[in-house]
Motif scaffolding. Structure first.
Motif, short mmCIF file in Angstrom:
data_model
loop_
_atom_site.label_atom_id
_atom_site.label_comp_id
_atom_site.label_asym_id
_atom_site.label_seq_id
_atom_site.Cartn_x
_atom_site.Cartn_y
_atom_site.Cartn_z
N TRP A 259 2.95 1.43 -3.63
CA TRP A 259 1.87 1.45 -4.68
C TRP A 259 1.29 2.98 -4.98
O TRP A 259 0.71 3.23 -3.54
N ALA B 137 0.83 -1.17 -0.06
CA ALA B 137 0.05 -0.08 -0.11
C ALA B 137 0.87 1.43 0.20
O ALA B 137 0.48 2.41 -0.62
N GLN B 138 2.10 1.13 0.51
CA GLN B 138 3.02 2.38 0.96
C GLN B 138 3.62 2.56 -0.53
O GLN B 138 3.85 3.60 -1.04
N GLU C 163 -5.38 -3.98 0.08
CA GLU C 163 -4.68 -2.68 0.56
C GLU C 163 -4.51 -1.56 -0.68
O GLU C 163 -4.98 -0.37 -0.20
N VAL C 164 -4.45 -2.04 -1.97
CA VAL C 164 -4.56 -1.29 -3.13
C VAL C 164 -5.97 -0.59 -3.24
O VAL C 164 -5.99 0.33 -3.71
N LEU D 199 -3.16 9.83 -5.04
CA LEU D 199 -2.09 8.74 -5.23
C LEU D 199 -0.59 9.45 -5.61
O LEU D 199 0.22 8.56 -5.25
N ALA E 144 -10.16 5.32 -0.43
CA ALA E 144 -9.93 6.45 0.15
C ALA E 144 -9.90 7.76 -0.87
O ALA E 144 -10.37 8.90 -0.41
N GLY E 145 -9.20 7.62 -1.74
CA GLY E 145 -8.93 8.65 -2.73
C GLY E 145 -10.45 9.09 -3.26
O GLY E 145 -10.50 10.30 -3.29
N ASP F 74 -8.27 -0.48 -0.90
CA ASP F 74 -8.73 0.51 0.35
C ASP F 74 -7.93 1.87 -0.39
O ASP F 74 -8.73 2.83 0.29
N LYS F 75 -6.75 1.85 -0.80
CA LYS F 75 -6.33 3.27 -0.74
C LYS F 75 -6.71 3.74 -2.03
O LYS F 75 -7.22 5.15 -1.89
#
Length: 321
Positions: A26, A23-24, A263-264, A58, A270-271, A266-267
């Motif tokens: 990507w 996640a961090q 994780e991707v 992102l 969130a965006g 979710d990220k």
């Protein structure tokens, strides 16, 4: 035995650490947001409303790419069969894809299992509109007219299997009426013939209808959503006019190929949610007659399942093709 246990423990620790690390790190390159329709349509507009703001969140560009054809299925199948790495996403028209999945001639992928939901993007009400010469000033008068002339009231759509077509099929199912479907190659030609009186009615998106209201050639009878449309607060819903269990919206959602790391997903979600909270995004959606409605991955996937089940039932009840 101890060595085996240590290897297993190390593997478990590595698995737990991989998610946050992914996640961090990507994304490390631009993300493609595929729109399965031509530029200028509602799906394309939804993608472009969010793309820049999602890219800012992102830290990488989000490039909108149009892959049109087969009623949106060429682009959707392309994304469904892409690598689930978060770099190729679909801005899908949820209703259309769910409808196509229920049709006898199914696309080359299973919509119900091919994608994971990231976030809803926009929700756009539709409205029942009639040519001004049709003697109906509200939905109940239209239903009464249709029942006195079964199979003769014509309703146009953007084409077979489109949301507009199936909204008309659902209308017939819940009202006990029988209309004559006239399919067109897009909303534009259908609206043109509605204005000219070649067809009696359409159930269409607000952006397609609103510019034509001032002409006096069409009359809006009601909106199809459960709540009144923000753009037309004085126009009652069909449910307010006694059409029970009728709630239809043209919804657009950001989807990823099944198997994309949570994780991707979710990220990305969130965006999308951050973008939807911005006044500029809300205003841009409102100009289209839509609402910005970003959601969590779980809520998005729930909507997808509901749409697949719902339109599957309508297709079966209506024998639509």
């Amino acid at each position: 035995m101890k060595q085996t246990w240590r290897i297993a423990l190390a593997g478990a620790v590595l698995a737990l650490a991989t998610g946050p690390a992914l996640a961090q790190s990507w994304p490390t390159k631009p993300v493609r947001m595929v729109v399965p329709f031509p530029p200028g349509g509602a799906t394309d507009a939804a993608a472009r409303i969010y793309a820049q703001h999602l890219g800012d969140f992102l830290g990488q560009g989000v490039v909108v790419e149009n892959k049109a054809g087969a009623g949106g299925e060429i682009g959707a199948e392309y994304v469904a069969k892409s690598a689930p790495d978060g770099y190729t996403l679909l801005m899908g028209a949820v209703g259309s894809h769910a409808i196509h999945a229920a049709m006898p001639d199914k696309p080359g992928y299973d919509f119900a299992t091919a994608f994971v939901g990231i976030s809803m993007a926009t929700s756009m009400p539709m409205a029942v509109a009639v040519n001004s010469k049709v003697p109906a000033n509200n939905v109940q008068e239209l239903i009464a007219l249709a029942k006195t002339k079964p199979g003769t009231i014509t309703f146009g759509s953007a084409g077979p299997g489109t949301s507009q077509h199936m909204a008309g099929e659902l209308f017939q199912v819940v009202t006990g009426t029988r209309l004559m479907h006239v399919p067109y190659r897009g909303s534009g030609p259908a609206i043109t013939d509605l204005l000219g009186g070649q067809i009696d009615m359409v159930i269409e998106t607000l952006p397609a209808l609103l510019p034509q209201v001032a002409s006096g050639k069409i009359r809006l009878l009601g909106v199809t959503t459960a709540k009144r449309a923000t753009a037309l607060p004085d126009l009652p819903t069909l449910m307010e006019q006694g059409v029970k269990d009728y709630s239809v919206a043209t919804a657009y959602a950001l989807l990823a190929p099944a198997g994309t790391p949570p994780e991707v997903v979710d990220k990305l979600s969130a965006g999308m949610q951050k973008a939807a909270s911005m006044a500029s995004v809300q205003q841009a959606a409102l100009k289209l007659g839509a609402d910005a409605v970003a959601t969590s991955p779980a809520d998005t996937s729930r909507v997808l399942k509901q749409e697949v089940a719902r339109w599957g039932d309508v297709v079966r009840m209506s024998s639509a093709k």
